[in-house]
Motif scaffolding. Structure first.
Motif, PDB file in Angstrom:
ATOM      1  N   VAL A 296      47.160  18.644 -26.769  1.00  0.00           N
ATOM      2  CA  VAL A 296      48.017  17.963 -26.170  1.00  0.00           C
ATOM      3  C   VAL A 296      47.436  16.630 -25.636  1.00  0.00           C
ATOM      4  CG1 VAL A 296      49.816  18.107 -24.139  1.00  0.00           C
ATOM      5  CG2 VAL A 296      49.513  19.962 -25.750  1.00  0.00           C
ATOM      6  N   ALA A 300      48.848  13.234 -26.994  1.00  0.00           N
ATOM      7  CA  ALA A 300      49.884  13.087 -26.610  1.00  0.00           C
ATOM      8  C   ALA A 300      50.743  12.113 -26.961  1.00  0.00           C
ATOM      9  CB  ALA A 300      49.740  13.212 -25.194  1.00  0.00           C
ATOM     10  N   ILE A 303      52.461  13.021 -30.353  1.00  0.00           N
ATOM     11  CA  ILE A 303      53.427  13.707 -30.220  1.00  0.00           C
ATOM     12  C   ILE A 303      54.879  13.325 -29.683  1.00  0.00           C
ATOM     13  CG2 ILE A 303      54.221  16.072 -28.716  1.00  0.00           C
ATOM     14  CD1 ILE A 303      51.372  16.733 -28.608  1.00  0.00           C
ATOM     15  N   TYR A 318      53.164  11.369 -18.263  1.00  0.00           N
ATOM     16  CA  TYR A 318      52.218  12.337 -18.387  1.00  0.00           C
ATOM     17  C   TYR A 318      51.121  12.320 -17.271  1.00  0.00           C
ATOM     18  CZ  TYR A 318      48.336  14.858 -21.074  1.00  0.00           C
ATOM     19  OH  TYR A 318      47.551  15.884 -21.294  1.00  0.00           O
ATOM     20  N   CYS A 353      55.557  25.436 -24.308  1.00  0.00           N
ATOM     21  CA  CYS A 353      55.378  25.284 -25.718  1.00  0.00           C
ATOM     22  C   CYS A 353      56.653  25.946 -26.233  1.00  0.00           C
ATOM     23  CB  CYS A 353      54.244  26.346 -25.987  1.00  0.00           C
ATOM     24  SG  CYS A 353      52.547  25.880 -25.586  1.00  0.00           S
ATOM     25  N   THR A 356      58.803  22.625 -26.540  1.00  0.00           N
ATOM     26  CA  THR A 356      58.478  21.650 -27.157  1.00  0.00           C
ATOM     27  C   THR A 356      58.616  22.237 -28.856  1.00  0.00           C
ATOM     28  OG1 THR A 356      56.747  21.144 -25.678  1.00  0.00           O
ATOM     29  CG2 THR A 356      56.486  20.123 -27.952  1.00  0.00           C
ATOM     30  N   ILE A 380      56.439  18.965 -22.967  1.00  0.00           N
ATOM     31  CA  ILE A 380      55.093  18.292 -22.731  1.00  0.00           C
ATOM     32  C   ILE A 380      54.679  18.070 -21.388  1.00  0.00           C
ATOM     33  CG2 ILE A 380      53.426  16.405 -23.229  1.00  0.00           C
ATOM     34  CD1 ILE A 380      53.973  18.164 -25.576  1.00  0.00           C
ATOM     35  N   TYR A 383      54.217  21.444 -19.589  1.00  0.00           N
ATOM     36  CA  TYR A 383      52.958  21.896 -20.105  1.00  0.00           C
ATOM     37  C   TYR A 383      52.038  21.469 -19.343  1.00  0.00           C
ATOM     38  CZ  TYR A 383      49.106  23.536 -23.306  1.00  0.00           C
ATOM     39  OH  TYR A 383      47.964  24.080 -23.797  1.00  0.00           O
TER      40      TYR A 383
END
Length: 525
Positions: A296, A300, A303, A318, A353, A356, A380, A383
């Motif tokens: 991740v 990131a 993703i 993030y 998870c 996602t 995310i 997470y």
């Protein structure tokens, strides 16, 4: 003298008693700074040292915002970029193995200077790279420096800080790592990848210059037998007017105790008395990494892009969220406890998870296409938030508490090595897993994080508010309880009257084994 000069003796004795009354056992170095407060040199030394922690974060966060640009400019395949992203952890493994002996041989300052030199050389290699080979060499060099700095910086800060500030100043390293990652994420959205590599030189420069302004670790000086420098350095760190006599004696006694202990070997970790501690420390490191954090963190941006969400907006959110949750963790870890935070964090990782994975499932099967990107970014961000609140920093805290003193060095090196190896495995396999099944990848991570919940609930003790001696005593207690519970379940025992109970008197554990009306006590050193 007893009859004629008793008054004079009493006058001579009284100031000494008053002086030492505040230096009772447990106060440690606090008593050395009561008069003047903490010397500014401690804060300056910490500021300089955590530039190394910021560098660690810069190295970790570099590959995420640069993946697309580097692959396009240098025509790299997925396999080549996966090697570039993951070889950082190979270098970190080598750095983790060698940093201990280097720090012991040339000192903490020398080890930090040596490590940051590797980082600087790596960043320059990346900046001038024309192909995959130069990129990998640069990434390997920055990884080596990162692995060494991740060990020596917390050690240096713990050795210079007074007792009352040691916990706070040591947790600053975790905050600066998170800040380094976040800054790399944010400025990576606006800077070209070669320019971003040059920004990694800034903390190296601060560290190199700052090391000329701060003293060496007094504990290392004492260990090397440099008595005069040891006392001068300790006085500088505590302030001119501070009384360092008690702390100096305490440090020397501690070092003498360490030197009297037998040198632990790797095979000693697998002896029965140490196996439970090693299982907890190493097991948490394995589960921390295989839960998917490096995948991740490193990828990131990609993703978010694959999920259909703006990579720049996603990485900025993030980055900010990561720092906020690390700050929150440092304020509540000693109030809430380690185990509850680990359980909440691992539960949050499972949910994150699954969310996602659901977003990728919807995208692959062209269902609810408008909702899929928002689900991805929610998953995310949840997470990284829950990871930063528990599974990120706490395994390292428990590792520092759970190992017995005589195996702490070897066991800590093993746990760190395993952590970096697992980080490499996860970061290298992530792109291949995503090619296999994007939603299946995150379902796999969810399953591993579910295993973490069971592992923590069954094996990890709560260490909050316990002395290190009490923690060591509680581990065999848990073994006996588990053994008794297992035997009871199988019908071998009709009552739990065979296991050991622990009491603590003056911070020294005693074991009392109850067999009917008979009791037998023995002490554990």
């Amino acid at each position: 003298m007893e009859n004629d000069h008793d008054g004079a003796l009493e006058d001579a004795r009284e100031p000494l008693m008053l002086q030492n009354s505040s230096c009772e056992e447990g106060s440690g170095s606090q008593c050395s700074s009561n008069n003047t407060g903490v010397a500014w040199m401690v804060y300056l030394s910490t500021f300089v040292a955590v530039a190394g922690s910021f560098e660690v974060g810069s190295c970790s966060g570099y590959s995420s915002p640069t993946q697309k640009a580097i692959r396009e400019d240098l025509s790299l395949s997925i396999a080549e970029y996966s090697l570039f992203g993951s070889i950082l952890t190979v270098g970190a493994m080598i750095g983790a193995i060698t940093s201990g002996p280097i720090a012991d041989y040339i000192g903490r300052k020398g080890a930090m200077r040596f490590s940051s030199t590797f980082c600087a050389a790596g960043w320059l290699a990346i900046y001038f790279a024309k192909g995959a080979l130069a990129l990998d060499i640069g990434r390997l060099a920055t990884g080596y420096g990162m692995g060494a700095l991740s060990f020596v910086v917390p050690v240096f800060i713990a050795e210079i800080a007074p007792t009352n500030l040691r916990g706070t100043l040591t947790t600053v390293t975790q905050l600066m790592v998170a800040t380094g990652v976040s800054v790399a994420f944010i400025i990576g959205t606006v800077l070209r990848w070669r320019v971003l590599a040059l920004t990694g030189l800034i903390p190296c420069l601060i560290l190199h210059v700052g090391l000329f302004l701060i003293p060496e670790s007094p504990r290392w000086l004492a260990k090397r037998g440099r008595e005069k420098e040891f006392e001068t350095t300790l006085q500088k760190l505590r302030g001119r007017a501070a009384d360092i006599s008690y702390e100096a004696i305490e440090i020397k006694d501690y070092i003498e105790t360490l030197e009297r202990l037998p040198k632990a070997k790797l095979l000693d970790l697998f002896q029965r008395r140490n196996l439970h501690s090693v299982l907890i420390g190493v097991g948490l490191m394995v589960l921390q990494q295989f839960g998917g954090i490096n995948a991740v963190c490193f990828y990131a941006s990609s993703i978010f892009e694959v999920a259909g969400f703006s990579p720049s907006v996603g990485t900025i959110i993030y980055a900010i969220l990561q720092v906020v949750f690390v700050v929150l963790n440092t304020t509540i870890i000693d109030k809430v406890g380690r185990k509850p935070l680990l359980l909440v964090s691992a539960s949050g990782l499972v949910i994150a998870c699954l969310i996602t994975g659901l977003s990728f499932y919807l995208k692959v099967h062209e269902l609810a296409l408008k909702s899929a990107p928002m689900l991805a970014v929610t998953g995310i961000l949840l997470y990284i938030g829950t990871f930063s609140a528990g599974m990120g920093p706490i395994p390292w805290v428990i590792m520092s508490e759970i190992f017995p003193l005589n195996i702490k060095g070897v066991a800590g090196s093993l746990a760190t090595l395993v952590n970096w190896f697992c980080a490499w495995a996860v970061s290298f396999t992530f792109n291949f897993l995503m090619s296999w099944s994007s939603y299946g990848t995150f379902i796999l991570y969810a399953a591993i994080n579910a295993m973490t919940i069971a592992f923590v609930a069954l094996l990890v003790p709560e260490t909050k508010g316990r002395t290190l001696e009490q923690i060591q005593a509680a581990i065999p207690e848990m073994d006996d309880i588990e053994r008794t519970a297992s035997r009871s379940a199988s019908g071998q025992l009709s009552s739990p009257a065979g296991y050991q109970h622990f009491t603590f008197e003056n911070d020294l554990p005693s074991i009392r084994k109850e067999e009917g009306s008979r009791s037998d006590s023995r002490a554990i050193e």
